[in-house]
Design an enzyme around this catalytic site. Sequence first.
Site, PDB file in Angstrom:
ATOM      1  N   HIS A 243      34.581  44.250  36.006  1.00 39.98           N
ATOM      2  CA  HIS A 243      35.270  45.313  37.395  1.00 39.98           C
ATOM      3  C   HIS A 243      36.654  44.555  36.814  1.00 39.98           C
ATOM      4  O   HIS A 243      37.517  44.881  35.969  1.00 39.98           O
ATOM      5  CB  HIS A 243      34.897  45.317  38.224  1.00 39.98           C
ATOM      6  N   GLU A 244      36.527  42.882  36.835  1.00 35.74           N
ATOM      7  CA  GLU A 244      37.775  41.715  36.968  1.00 35.74           C
ATOM      8  C   GLU A 244      38.305  41.845  35.111  1.00 35.74           C
ATOM      9  O   GLU A 244      39.491  41.849  35.214  1.00 35.74           O
ATOM     10  CB  GLU A 244      37.324  39.784  37.239  1.00 35.74           C
TER      11      GLU A 244
ATOM     12  N   HIS B 138      40.445  45.190  34.478  1.00 34.40           N
ATOM     13  CA  HIS B 138      41.947  44.404  34.917  1.00 34.40           C
ATOM     14  C   HIS B 138      43.103  43.905  34.249  1.00 34.40           C
ATOM     15  O   HIS B 138      43.453  43.960  33.470  1.00 34.40           O
ATOM     16  CB  HIS B 138      41.748  43.939  36.352  1.00 34.40           C
TER      17      HIS B 138
ATOM     18  N   ASP C 113      42.624  49.115  40.230  1.00 33.24           N
ATOM     19  CA  ASP C 113      41.506  50.017  41.434  1.00 33.24           C
ATOM     20  C   ASP C 113      41.381  51.440  41.712  1.00 33.24           C
ATOM     21  O   ASP C 113      42.718  51.501  41.495  1.00 33.24           O
ATOM     22  CB  ASP C 113      41.674  48.524  42.808  1.00 33.24           C
TER      23      ASP C 113
END
Length: 187
Positions: free
Chosen positions: A123-124, A127, A133
């Site tokens: 997930h990070e 980014h 998000d």
Amino acid sequence: MHVRTLTGGLAAALVVSLSLTGGQAVAAPSDATDVSLAARVFTYDASGSAEFRSAVDRGAAIWNESVDAVELRPAAAGQRANIRVLADNGWPRALPTTLGNGTVYIGRQAVDQGYNTIRISAHELGHILGLPDRKPGPCSSLMSGSSAGTACTNPYPNAAEKTEVEGNFGGVLVGQAPAARAEVIVD
């Protein structure tokens, strides 16, 4: 290594360029014309990720399996990495500097609450690859982050997320600098 394929206009331009410079050019059928570009390679340094090192490596591998336009590789010793990954006691977050560059924090606070470390890592890294998000969201959306709950262990981007990353990097030639971006994303 993943390879990105461009067809049509670029190949035609190369054929015309060759003929104008005296090189031998042979016309190829328009539906079979194929020019390949390598994936954009970004290195990451997970030496500061402590107990999350294997989760970071797995998160990077998931992105490598999922998209063609980007490849995440561990930085060699002494090499300056595009992405720094650190462990701390806070909440997970990403601090992108430019597309494909920045710092990721794998925060122990979320891990202590029961969130999956590989999902956090993927997930990070998402980014850093330009994804925002998407909260609230279902477990099938990697970028739904913590809103999917602690029972969600899915570390894979969905089709829309893959397409967005491909679009972020698909038109960028290897070695060309991406547009500047600065934001802090706290999940």
